[in-house]
Motif scaffolding. Structure first.
Motif, PDB file in Angstrom:
ATOM      1  N   ILE A  45       0.852  -1.191   0.000  1.00  0.00           N
ATOM      2  CA  ILE A  45       0.000   0.000   0.000  1.00  0.00           C
ATOM      3  C   ILE A  45       0.887   1.241   0.000  1.00  0.00           C
ATOM      4  O   ILE A  45       1.835   1.329   0.777  1.00  0.00           O
ATOM      5  CB  ILE A  45      -0.929   0.021   1.230  1.00  0.00           C
ATOM      6  N   GLY A  46       0.546   2.184  -0.868  1.00  0.00           N
ATOM      7  CA  GLY A  46       1.208   3.475  -0.881  1.00  0.00           C
ATOM      8  C   GLY A  46       0.180   4.562  -0.656  1.00  0.00           C
ATOM      9  O   GLY A  46      -0.932   4.492  -1.188  1.00  0.00           O
ATOM     10  N   ILE A  47       0.538   5.554   0.138  1.00  0.00           N
ATOM     11  CA  ILE A  47      -0.356   6.683   0.405  1.00  0.00           C
ATOM     12  C   ILE A  47       0.380   7.969   0.076  1.00  0.00           C
ATOM     13  O   ILE A  47       1.555   8.129   0.403  1.00  0.00           O
ATOM     14  CB  ILE A  47      -0.849   6.683   1.874  1.00  0.00           C
ATOM     15  N   ARG A  48      -0.336   8.884  -0.567  1.00  0.00           N
ATOM     16  CA  ARG A  48       0.242  10.141  -1.040  1.00  0.00           C
ATOM     17  C   ARG A  48       0.086  11.254  -0.004  1.00  0.00           C
ATOM     18  O   ARG A  48      -0.979  11.404   0.609  1.00  0.00           O
ATOM     19  CB  ARG A  48      -0.487  10.541  -2.326  1.00  0.00           C
ATOM     20  N   PHE A  49       1.157  12.037   0.142  1.00  0.00           N
ATOM     21  CA  PHE A  49       1.140  13.184   1.050  1.00  0.00           C
ATOM     22  C   PHE A  49       1.847  14.358   0.389  1.00  0.00           C
ATOM     23  O   PHE A  49       2.579  14.188  -0.587  1.00  0.00           O
ATOM     24  CB  PHE A  49       1.859  12.849   2.365  1.00  0.00           C
ATOM     25  N   SER A  50       1.673  15.535   0.960  1.00  0.00           N
ATOM     26  CA  SER A  50       2.432  16.699   0.504  1.00  0.00           C
ATOM     27  C   SER A  50       3.913  16.431   0.749  1.00  0.00           C
ATOM     28  O   SER A  50       4.287  15.566   1.550  1.00  0.00           O
ATOM     29  CB  SER A  50       1.995  17.950   1.261  1.00  0.00           C
ATOM     30  N   SER A  97      -4.508  12.076   3.669  1.00  0.00           N
ATOM     31  CA  SER A  97      -4.131  12.082   2.260  1.00  0.00           C
ATOM     32  C   SER A  97      -5.294  12.575   1.389  1.00  0.00           C
ATOM     33  O   SER A  97      -5.101  13.370   0.465  1.00  0.00           O
ATOM     34  CB  SER A  97      -3.707  10.671   1.832  1.00  0.00           C
ATOM     35  N   TYR A  98      -6.497  12.111   1.697  1.00  0.00           N
ATOM     36  CA  TYR A  98      -7.693  12.572   0.987  1.00  0.00           C
ATOM     37  C   TYR A  98      -7.843  14.095   1.129  1.00  0.00           C
ATOM     38  O   TYR A  98      -8.065  14.799   0.142  1.00  0.00           O
ATOM     39  CB  TYR A  98      -8.930  11.851   1.539  1.00  0.00           C
ATOM     40  N   ASP A  99      -7.688  14.600   2.346  1.00  0.00           N
ATOM     41  CA  ASP A  99      -7.795  16.044   2.570  1.00  0.00           C
ATOM     42  C   ASP A  99      -6.731  16.796   1.770  1.00  0.00           C
ATOM     43  O   ASP A  99      -6.997  17.878   1.238  1.00  0.00           O
ATOM     44  CB  ASP A  99      -7.657  16.373   4.064  1.00  0.00           C
ATOM     45  N   TYR A 100      -5.540  16.200   1.665  1.00  0.00           N
ATOM     46  CA  TYR A 100      -4.463  16.831   0.891  1.00  0.00           C
ATOM     47  C   TYR A 100      -4.858  16.958  -0.584  1.00  0.00           C
ATOM     48  O   TYR A 100      -4.765  18.050  -1.146  1.00  0.00           O
ATOM     49  CB  TYR A 100      -3.163  16.031   1.035  1.00  0.00           C
ATOM     50  N   VAL A 101      -5.321  15.879  -1.204  1.00  0.00           N
ATOM     51  CA  VAL A 101      -5.654  15.987  -2.636  1.00  0.00           C
ATOM     52  C   VAL A 101      -6.884  16.878  -2.864  1.00  0.00           C
ATOM     53  O   VAL A 101      -6.985  17.519  -3.903  1.00  0.00           O
ATOM     54  CB  VAL A 101      -5.821  14.614  -3.349  1.00  0.00           C
TER      55      VAL A 101
END
Length: 107
Positions: A45-50, A97-101
């Motif tokens: 699993i990979g999760i995206r962040f700033s 992550s959702y809030d970031y995108v």
């Protein structure tokens, strides 16, 4: 093994009612025109962040950048297996992550 990890990924996403899993062969989540989590063929699993948050979490989680199909995914960190034991806590990071995108200019 892959199916077991996919089931965990699905359980994680089920804890986050603001979005749902997409993709049959390459499961992922997306919002606002951006993917923000991925499940690769290796069952990772990979999760995206700033950028700032990514650097902080690379150290905090003692992990690396996320790779999928041989490519390093910009902005994503690899979620260590040890974090899969507490999906409630992991859901906090996925929601972050959702809030970031959602804060980005829509695509």
């Amino acid at each position: 093994m892959w199916e077991e990890k996919l089931a965990i990924y699905d359980q994680l996403i089920d804890k986050c009612p603001r979005f749902e899993r997409k993709g049959k062969t390459m499961p992922y989540t997306s919002a606002n025109g951006y993917m923000f989590s991925l499940f690769n063929k290796d069952g990772e699993i990979g999760i995206r962040f700033s950028k700032d948050v990514q650097e902080k979490y690379l150290k905090k989680f003692e992990t690396t950048l996320y790779k999928s199909y041989g490519a390093t995914m910009k902005g994503y960190i690899l979620i260590p297996d040890s974090m899969l034991e507490d999906l409630d806590e992991l859901a906090v990071y996925l929601n972050e992550s959702y809030d970031y995108v959602m804060s980005l200019e829509p695509k």
